[in-house]
Design an enzyme around this catalytic site. Structure first.
Site, PDB file in Angstrom:
ATOM      1  N   LYS A 206      34.332  61.215  44.971  1.00  0.00           N
ATOM      2  CA  LYS A 206      35.248  61.047  46.053  1.00  0.00           C
ATOM      3  C   LYS A 206      36.379  60.383  45.235  1.00  0.00           C
ATOM      4  O   LYS A 206      36.604  59.458  44.587  1.00  0.00           O
ATOM      5  CB  LYS A 206      34.758  59.936  47.091  1.00  0.00           C
ATOM      6  CG  LYS A 206      35.880  59.850  48.025  1.00  0.00           C
ATOM      7  CD  LYS A 206      35.725  58.590  48.969  1.00  0.00           C
ATOM      8  CE  LYS A 206      36.565  57.427  48.284  1.00  0.00           C
ATOM      9  NZ  LYS A 206      37.962  57.640  48.601  1.00  0.00           N
ATOM     10  N   GLU A 282      32.955  49.696  37.067  1.00  0.00           N
ATOM     11  CA  GLU A 282      34.174  49.375  36.195  1.00  0.00           C
ATOM     12  C   GLU A 282      35.212  48.429  37.133  1.00  0.00           C
ATOM     13  O   GLU A 282      35.705  49.389  38.080  1.00  0.00           O
ATOM     14  CB  GLU A 282      34.713  50.667  35.491  1.00  0.00           C
ATOM     15  CG  GLU A 282      33.897  51.308  34.377  1.00  0.00           C
ATOM     16  CD  GLU A 282      33.512  50.624  33.443  1.00  0.00           C
ATOM     17  OE1 GLU A 282      34.201  49.649  33.164  1.00  0.00           O
ATOM     18  OE2 GLU A 282      32.940  51.316  32.711  1.00  0.00           O
ATOM     19  N   CYS A 316      43.444  48.100  34.765  1.00  0.00           N
ATOM     20  CA  CYS A 316      42.213  47.372  34.804  1.00  0.00           C
ATOM     21  C   CYS A 316      42.250  46.373  33.636  1.00  0.00           C
ATOM     22  O   CYS A 316      41.839  45.358  33.789  1.00  0.00           O
ATOM     23  CB  CYS A 316      40.863  48.018  35.033  1.00  0.00           C
ATOM     24  SG  CYS A 316      40.365  49.356  33.893  1.00  0.00           S
ATOM     25  N   GLU A 413      43.972  39.494  39.815  1.00  0.00           N
ATOM     26  CA  GLU A 413      44.336  40.751  39.335  1.00  0.00           C
ATOM     27  C   GLU A 413      45.693  41.038  40.200  1.00  0.00           C
ATOM     28  O   GLU A 413      45.663  41.466  41.243  1.00  0.00           O
ATOM     29  CB  GLU A 413      43.286  41.858  39.356  1.00  0.00           C
ATOM     30  CG  GLU A 413      43.676  42.976  38.651  1.00  0.00           C
ATOM     31  CD  GLU A 413      42.506  44.254  38.616  1.00  0.00           C
ATOM     32  OE1 GLU A 413      42.121  44.503  39.735  1.00  0.00           O
ATOM     33  OE2 GLU A 413      42.281  44.570  37.507  1.00  0.00           O
TER      34      GLU A 413
HETATM   35  P1  NAI Z   1      39.303  49.800  45.961  1.00  0.00           P
HETATM   36  O1  NAI Z   1      38.488  49.249  44.927  1.00  0.00           O
HETATM   37  O2  NAI Z   1      39.066  49.398  47.291  1.00  0.00           O
HETATM   38  O3  NAI Z   1      39.404  51.449  45.894  1.00  0.00           O
HETATM   39  C1  NAI Z   1      38.882  52.269  44.676  1.00  0.00           C
HETATM   40  C2  NAI Z   1      37.948  53.559  45.375  1.00  0.00           C
HETATM   41  O4  NAI Z   1      36.940  52.816  45.956  1.00  0.00           O
HETATM   42  C3  NAI Z   1      38.774  54.108  46.089  1.00  0.00           C
HETATM   43  O5  NAI Z   1      38.341  55.534  45.927  1.00  0.00           O
HETATM   44  C4  NAI Z   1      38.514  53.871  47.583  1.00  0.00           C
HETATM   45  O6  NAI Z   1      38.695  54.766  48.559  1.00  0.00           O
HETATM   46  C5  NAI Z   1      36.985  53.326  47.140  1.00  0.00           C
HETATM   47  N1  NAI Z   1      36.525  52.431  48.411  1.00  0.00           N
HETATM   48  C6  NAI Z   1      37.293  51.537  49.089  1.00  0.00           C
HETATM   49  N2  NAI Z   1      36.604  51.007  49.981  1.00  0.00           N
HETATM   50  C7  NAI Z   1      34.979  51.540  49.882  1.00  0.00           C
HETATM   51  C8  NAI Z   1      33.924  51.282  50.546  1.00  0.00           C
HETATM   52  N3  NAI Z   1      33.809  50.335  51.324  1.00  0.00           N
HETATM   53  N4  NAI Z   1      33.031  51.871  50.101  1.00  0.00           N
HETATM   54  C9  NAI Z   1      33.112  52.953  49.311  1.00  0.00           C
HETATM   55  N5  NAI Z   1      33.996  52.904  48.495  1.00  0.00           N
HETATM   56  C10 NAI Z   1      35.195  52.370  49.053  1.00  0.00           C
HETATM   57  O7  NAI Z   1      40.637  49.481  45.218  1.00  0.00           O
HETATM   58  P2  NAI Z   1      42.219  49.519  46.248  1.00  0.00           P
HETATM   59  O8  NAI Z   1      42.266  48.997  47.652  1.00  0.00           O
HETATM   60  O9  NAI Z   1      42.847  50.881  45.810  1.00  0.00           O
HETATM   61  O10 NAI Z   1      43.197  48.577  45.259  1.00  0.00           O
HETATM   62  C11 NAI Z   1      43.252  46.984  45.475  1.00  0.00           C
HETATM   63  C12 NAI Z   1      43.022  46.246  44.340  1.00  0.00           C
HETATM   64  O11 NAI Z   1      41.738  46.716  43.267  1.00  0.00           O
HETATM   65  C13 NAI Z   1      44.126  46.673  43.294  1.00  0.00           C
HETATM   66  O12 NAI Z   1      45.333  45.953  43.639  1.00  0.00           O
HETATM   67  C14 NAI Z   1      43.577  46.358  41.876  1.00  0.00           C
HETATM   68  O13 NAI Z   1      43.774  44.906  41.814  1.00  0.00           O
HETATM   69  C15 NAI Z   1      42.155  46.539  42.005  1.00  0.00           C
HETATM   70  N6  NAI Z   1      42.019  48.049  41.441  1.00  0.00           N
HETATM   71  C16 NAI Z   1      41.327  47.941  40.399  1.00  0.00           C
HETATM   72  C17 NAI Z   1      41.008  49.200  39.557  1.00  0.00           C
HETATM   73  C18 NAI Z   1      40.875  49.523  38.123  1.00  0.00           C
HETATM   74  O14 NAI Z   1      40.724  50.389  37.575  1.00  0.00           O
HETATM   75  N7  NAI Z   1      39.808  48.422  37.908  1.00  0.00           N
HETATM   76  C19 NAI Z   1      41.538  50.650  40.194  1.00  0.00           C
HETATM   77  C20 NAI Z   1      42.295  50.433  41.454  1.00  0.00           C
HETATM   78  C21 NAI Z   1      42.429  49.174  42.213  1.00  0.00           C
END
Ligand code: NAI
Ligand code: MG
Length: 515
Positions: A206, A282, A316, A413
């Protein structure tokens, strides 16, 4: 209208859109063609028929409407992956045959750098030069790295007690569910699918709802490279619907997730409440970058700047707490300010641009809230602090000094172009302070002293320490976090075990003299 560049590169994937595609305002010969879900080797609409828009972060305008997968589509995709795993041919092929598919895929990635980099920049907003010259080469490199592993995965013969012939064999774990974020859409695609395919797993991936386009196109190329139908299924959609359905699916044997720590907790819970599938995570970070007193200040400023501002600060591993020794602090902050002011921010398709827009309005607003919080909590804003222009999601390169650990900007973050500089006096103090967050992903150390580098790199509770360098993401180097930055490792040999089961085969021997 002439068919776009993507047409005519083969129709290995049946159902692949033959439409003229959605035109790119920058390079009209490169268009978006793949907008449906990829299930069992076919591009198909979602079961509900719903679509969602993906936006151009430069303007906030819609690029394309993409099929929106939810639980029913995840179920269809998992069924296809299950069948492809249980009935083959992928897990039953010789490892060499699997590796050849991956090598051919890497060649296609190299051949289509321009299209892939354009899609990535268009959907994500990162500088085109970064997409084309840094990320795409890393992406084909990691695919080749795992292609090379496919036929080198094997078990042991173990001299156990008793009249037994004991072997271990490494089997693919089964159907892998993979959820990826938007900050490095294609790189995360490659980090996930490379090792899983090398091990013989099948996949439901996904993509992030902000950046669905490049994964669909890369998956199409993977089929052109000879991947059998059903081995890789790509479902675009939202987290709480498609993502949650994947994490909780009873027929998914393993889950790999990259994203926020908050969502990491949710998917771990969903996995444990369903079928206890193993999960690798991660997650986020708040990585310290430590500038020691012996540092060449000009070089330290440049590297600390790169560590934080690369990819619009949306990494990240971002070096988001810059610790500077008091002896060089004042000179450092003057030069850090000058460097941030010099940063070239603008349309990511323009040559020489270092920083494009943030990914979307949500992240843009979040970053501006953190900037306000920094000011309110008493940090000194020395440059930036506001949006740039009135259109799109551009933010000024921002630098705070006098930052203290109890401020939100030093703990959370921010995921944006906001550098926080903290002053320190001695080693024990900086070790204690650098370790004082809930995260433990990475750290940077800038020094010419071997003992200082050694002490710091061993004392920091993080998964990666970069000494006099930063964000070195070679395919062979394991990556992952301590504490709330994650579980498990990706890349390198360590990642293979995420996608393998170890089976012990114990046979009773009639002639115990020969064991
Ligand atoms: P997120 O962690 O919610 O999204 C990442 C992935 O998880 C996306 O594919 C999203 O659709 C999926 N996801 C979201 N909710 C889910 C659920 N309940 N069950 C299964 N999958 C789910 O991150 P988001 O909302 O895009 O960004 C929020 C914050 O997260 C950012 O401001 C940043 O601080 C952090 N982040 C960290 C990343 C990293 O590389 N460690 C990458 C993206 C965001
Ligand atoms: Mg987008």
């Amino acid at each position: 209208m002439l068919p776009g560049r993507f047409c005519g590169v083969g129709r290995v994937v049946s159902g692949y859109s033959t439409s003229t595609g959605i035109e790119n305002p920058i390079n009209p010969s490169i268009k978006v063609h793949c907008t449906q879900l990829l299930i069992n080797g076919n591009f198909v609409d979602s079961a509900s028929g719903k679509t969602f828009p993906t936006y151009d972060p430069r303007t906030g305008d819609v690029i394309a409407h993409v099929a929106e997968g939810d639980a029913e589509d995840i179920d269809r995709a998992v069924c296809a992956a299950r069948k492809a795993f249980d009935e083959g041919p992928w897990p039953k092929m010789t490892a060499y045959e699997r590796s050849k598919v991956l090598f051919r895929f890497a060649d296609l990635l190299d051949k289509h750098i321009e299209e892939l980099a354009t899609l990535e920049t268009w959907d994500n907003g990162k500088p085109y030069e970064q997409s084309a010259k840094i990320e795409l080469p890393m992406i084909s490199r990691i695919i080749r790295y795992y292609a090379g592993w496919a036929d080198k995965i094997h078990g042991l013969t173990i001299p156990a007690d008793g009249p037994h012939l004991v072997q271990t064999i490494h089997e693919p774990i089964g159907v892998a569910g993979q959820i990826i974020p938007w900050n490095f859409p294609l790189l995360m695609f490659a980090w996930k699918v490379g090792p899983a395919l090398a091990c013989g797993c099948t996949i439901v991936l996904k993509s992030a709802e902000q950046t669905p386009l490049s994964a669909l196109y890369a998956a199409k190329l993977l089929h052109e490279a000879g991947l059998p139908p059903g081995v890789l299924n790509v479902v675009s959609g939202f987290g709480p619907t498609a993502g949650a359905a994947l994490a909780s699916h009873m027929d998914v044997d393993k889950l790999a997730f990259t994203g926020s720590s908050e969502t990491g907790k949710i998917v771990l819970e969903l996995a444990s409440k369903s079928n206890l599938k193993p999960v690798t995570l991660e997650l986020g970070g708040k990585s310290p970058f430590i500038v020691c007193k012996d540092a060449d200040v000009d070089k330290a400023v440049e590297l600390a700047h790169f560590a934080l501002f690369f990819n619009q600060g949306q990494c990240c591993s971002a070096g988001s707490r810059t610790y500077v020794h008091e002896d060089v602090h004042d000179e450092f902050i003057e030069k850090a300010k000058a460097r941030a002011l010099k940063r070239s921010v603008g349309d990511p398709f323009k040559a020489g641009v270092e920083q494009g827009p943030q990914i979307d309005s949500e992240q843009f607003e979040k970053i501006l809230r953190y900037i306000r919080s920094g000011i309110e909590s008493g940090a000194t804003l020395i440059t930036g602090g506001d949006r740039l222009g009135s259109k799109g999601f551009y933010i000024q390169p921002t630098v705070f000094t006098n930052v203290k650990e109890d401020m939100l900007i030093a703990q959370d973050e921010i995921f944006g172009p906001v550098q926080s500089i903290l002053k320190f006096r001695d080693m024990d103090e900086v070790i204690r302070r650098a370790n004082s967050t809930r995260y433990g992903l990475a750290a940077g150390v800038f020094t010419n002293d071997l003992d200082t580098a050694n002490t710091l790199s061993r004392a920091l509770k993080v998964g990666t320490v970069w000494i006099n360098c930063y964000d070195v993401f070679d395919a062979a180097i394991p990556f992952g976090g301590y504490k709330m930055s994650g579980q498990g490792r990706e890349k390198g040999v360590h990642c293979l075990s995420n996608y393998l089961q170890v089976k012990a085969i114990v046979a009773s021997l009639k002639n115990p003299a020969w064991i």
